[in-house]
Design a protein around this motif. Structure first.
Motif, PDB file in Angstrom:
ATOM      1  N   VAL A 148       4.882 -12.548  -1.862  1.00 49.44           N
ATOM      2  CA  VAL A 148       3.711 -13.344  -1.486  1.00 49.44           C
ATOM      3  C   VAL A 148       3.964 -13.934  -0.106  1.00 49.44           C
ATOM      4  CG1 VAL A 148       2.275 -15.330  -2.079  1.00 49.44           C
ATOM      5  CG2 VAL A 148       3.208 -13.886  -3.888  1.00 49.44           C
ATOM      6  N   SER A 149       3.027 -13.697   0.806  1.00 49.74           N
ATOM      7  CA  SER A 149       3.113 -14.239   2.172  1.00 49.74           C
ATOM      8  C   SER A 149       1.928 -15.145   2.414  1.00 49.74           C
ATOM      9  CB  SER A 149       3.083 -13.109   3.202  1.00 49.74           C
ATOM     10  OG  SER A 149       4.135 -12.209   2.989  1.00 49.74           O
ATOM     11  N   ILE A 150       2.197 -16.306   2.989  1.00 56.31           N
ATOM     12  CA  ILE A 150       1.137 -17.244   3.354  1.00 56.31           C
ATOM     13  C   ILE A 150       1.155 -17.362   4.869  1.00 56.31           C
ATOM     14  CG2 ILE A 150       0.256 -19.591   3.111  1.00 56.31           C
ATOM     15  CD1 ILE A 150       1.752 -19.758   0.443  1.00 56.31           C
ATOM     16  N   THR A 151       0.022 -17.022   5.499  1.00 58.27           N
ATOM     17  CA  THR A 151      -0.103 -17.054   6.954  1.00 58.27           C
ATOM     18  C   THR A 151      -1.140 -18.099   7.339  1.00 58.27           C
ATOM     19  OG1 THR A 151       0.399 -14.702   7.070  1.00 58.27           O
ATOM     20  CG2 THR A 151      -0.632 -15.676   9.004  1.00 58.27           C
ATOM     21  N   ARG A 152      -0.775 -18.923   8.287  1.00 54.60           N
ATOM     22  CA  ARG A 152      -1.706 -19.943   8.774  1.00 54.60           C
ATOM     23  C   ARG A 152      -2.627 -19.314   9.813  1.00 54.60           C
ATOM     24  NH1 ARG A 152      -0.111 -25.843  11.201  1.00 54.60           N
ATOM     25  NH2 ARG A 152      -2.228 -26.669  11.200  1.00 54.60           N
ATOM     26  N   ILE A 178      -3.432 -15.722   2.050  1.00 56.37           N
ATOM     27  CA  ILE A 178      -2.363 -15.471   1.096  1.00 56.37           C
ATOM     28  C   ILE A 178      -2.417 -13.989   0.760  1.00 56.37           C
ATOM     29  CG2 ILE A 178      -1.399 -16.029  -1.160  1.00 56.37           C
ATOM     30  CD1 ILE A 178      -2.814 -18.731  -0.973  1.00 56.37           C
ATOM     31  N   LEU A 179      -1.311 -13.301   0.973  1.00 59.22           N
ATOM     32  CA  LEU A 179      -1.230 -11.861   0.770  1.00 59.22           C
ATOM     33  C   LEU A 179      -0.131 -11.568  -0.243  1.00 59.22           C
ATOM     34  CD1 LEU A 179      -2.235  -9.063   1.914  1.00 59.22           C
ATOM     35  CD2 LEU A 179      -0.240  -9.162   3.379  1.00 59.22           C
ATOM     36  N   ALA A 180      -0.462 -10.793  -1.263  1.00 58.93           N
ATOM     37  CA  ALA A 180       0.515 -10.370  -2.274  1.00 58.93           C
ATOM     38  C   ALA A 180       0.681  -8.866  -2.159  1.00 58.93           C
ATOM     39  CB  ALA A 180       0.045 -10.746  -3.665  1.00 58.93           C
ATOM     40  N   GLU A 181       1.938  -8.439  -2.059  1.00 63.06           N
ATOM     41  CA  GLU A 181       2.237  -7.014  -1.892  1.00 63.06           C
ATOM     42  C   GLU A 181       3.310  -6.618  -2.892  1.00 63.06           C
ATOM     43  OE1 GLU A 181       3.436  -3.908   1.648  1.00 63.06           O
ATOM     44  OE2 GLU A 181       3.591  -6.048   2.025  1.00 63.06           O
ATOM     45  N   SER A 182       3.055  -5.515  -3.580  1.00 63.15           N
ATOM     46  CA  SER A 182       4.051  -5.044  -4.535  1.00 63.15           C
ATOM     47  C   SER A 182       5.132  -4.273  -3.800  1.00 63.15           C
ATOM     48  CB  SER A 182       3.394  -4.144  -5.591  1.00 63.15           C
ATOM     49  OG  SER A 182       2.867  -2.991  -4.977  1.00 63.15           O
ATOM     50  N   ALA A 183       6.343  -4.461  -4.243  1.00 62.69           N
ATOM     51  CA  ALA A 183       7.472  -3.746  -3.656  1.00 62.69           C
ATOM     52  C   ALA A 183       7.595  -2.397  -4.342  1.00 62.69           C
ATOM     53  CB  ALA A 183       8.752  -4.552  -3.839  1.00 62.69           C
ATOM     54  N   PRO A 184       7.712  -1.321  -3.581  1.00 63.13           N
ATOM     55  CA  PRO A 184       7.836  -0.005  -4.225  1.00 63.13           C
ATOM     56  C   PRO A 184       9.182   0.136  -4.927  1.00 63.13           C
ATOM     57  CG  PRO A 184       8.107   0.202  -1.860  1.00 63.13           C
ATOM     58  CD  PRO A 184       7.729  -1.226  -2.131  1.00 63.13           C
ATOM     59  N   GLU A 185       9.193   0.922  -5.981  1.00 59.90           N
ATOM     60  CA  GLU A 185      10.437   1.218  -6.692  1.00 59.90           C
ATOM     61  C   GLU A 185      11.310   2.099  -5.804  1.00 59.90           C
ATOM     62  OE1 GLU A 185      11.374   0.221  -9.907  1.00 59.90           O
ATOM     63  OE2 GLU A 185       9.656  -1.107  -9.802  1.00 59.90           O
ATOM     64  N   SER A 186      12.600   2.074  -6.025  1.00 57.15           N
ATOM     65  CA  SER A 186      13.511   2.863  -5.203  1.00 57.15           C
ATOM     66  C   SER A 186      13.281   4.366  -5.358  1.00 57.15           C
ATOM     67  CB  SER A 186      14.963   2.525  -5.546  1.00 57.15           C
ATOM     68  OG  SER A 186      15.202   2.812  -6.908  1.00 57.15           O
ATOM     69  N   ASP A 187      12.813   4.783  -6.536  1.00 58.40           N
ATOM     70  CA  ASP A 187      12.554   6.215  -6.733  1.00 58.40           C
ATOM     71  C   ASP A 187      11.114   6.589  -6.411  1.00 58.40           C
ATOM     72  OD1 ASP A 187      11.278   5.021  -8.834  1.00 58.40           O
ATOM     73  OD2 ASP A 187      12.225   6.223 -10.398  1.00 58.40           O
ATOM     74  N   GLY A 188      10.296   5.622  -5.960  1.00 62.55           N
ATOM     75  CA  GLY A 188       8.924   5.900  -5.574  1.00 62.55           C
ATOM     76  C   GLY A 188       7.985   6.125  -6.743  1.00 62.55           C
TER      77      GLY A 188
END
Length: 145
Positions: A88-92, A100-110
């Motif tokens: 989660v990133s919060i940018t002013r 507020i931006l939420a981004e899923s992290a990819p799995e190592s095997d994709g």
């Protein structure tokens, strides 16, 4: 009748080959449909996890808005909870608006689908110095590609 000798054997082999091709085609189609269905489920899980992380960031009374970093400053943290890992990133954006931006992290095997969901919120400071975070009504939630 001498020219039809062995016709039954050729017809039987041809029939077995055709049935084998049909079974192979059905197996391939079922496998692809299963993969497409699983990918759709993964996308929905990741979308729900991103939306949940944003909702938790908005309603968290201990959220630290990046006032000290200035306009376009960003703070990031990992969302806690079950499911896929979400950043989660919060940018002013200006003195009262934040993205507020939420981004899923990819799995190592994709193997996991990825998604990014954002919301623009307005921060209002009350007389008692408490901060209220409210999504703007014009376009609250959006998917970022």
């Amino acid at each position: 009748m001498a020219d039809r000798k062995g016709f039954a054997l050729v017809a039987a082999i041809l029939g077995v080959v055709l049935i084998g091709a049909l079974v192979g085609g059905v197996l391939f189609a079922v496998t692809e449909e299963t993969r497409a269905g699983a990918a759709g489920v993964d996308r929905e899980i990741v979308l729900n996890a991103c939306e949940t992380a944003i909702a938790l960031a908005i309603t968290d009374p201990g959220v630290n808005l990046p006032d000290s970093i200035g306009v376009e400053g960003t703070i990031s943290r990992r969302a806690e909870g079950p499911g896929p890992e979400i950043l989660v990133s919060i940018t002013r954006l200006d003195s009262a608006l934040y993205m507020i931006l939420a981004e899923s992290a990819p799995e190592s095997d994709g193997s996991r689908a990825t998604n990014r969901v954002g919301v623009v919120v307005r921060a209002a400071i009350a007389d008692d110095r408490s901060i209220t975070i409210v999504p703007i009504s014009e376009r609250a939630w959006f998917e970022v590609f």
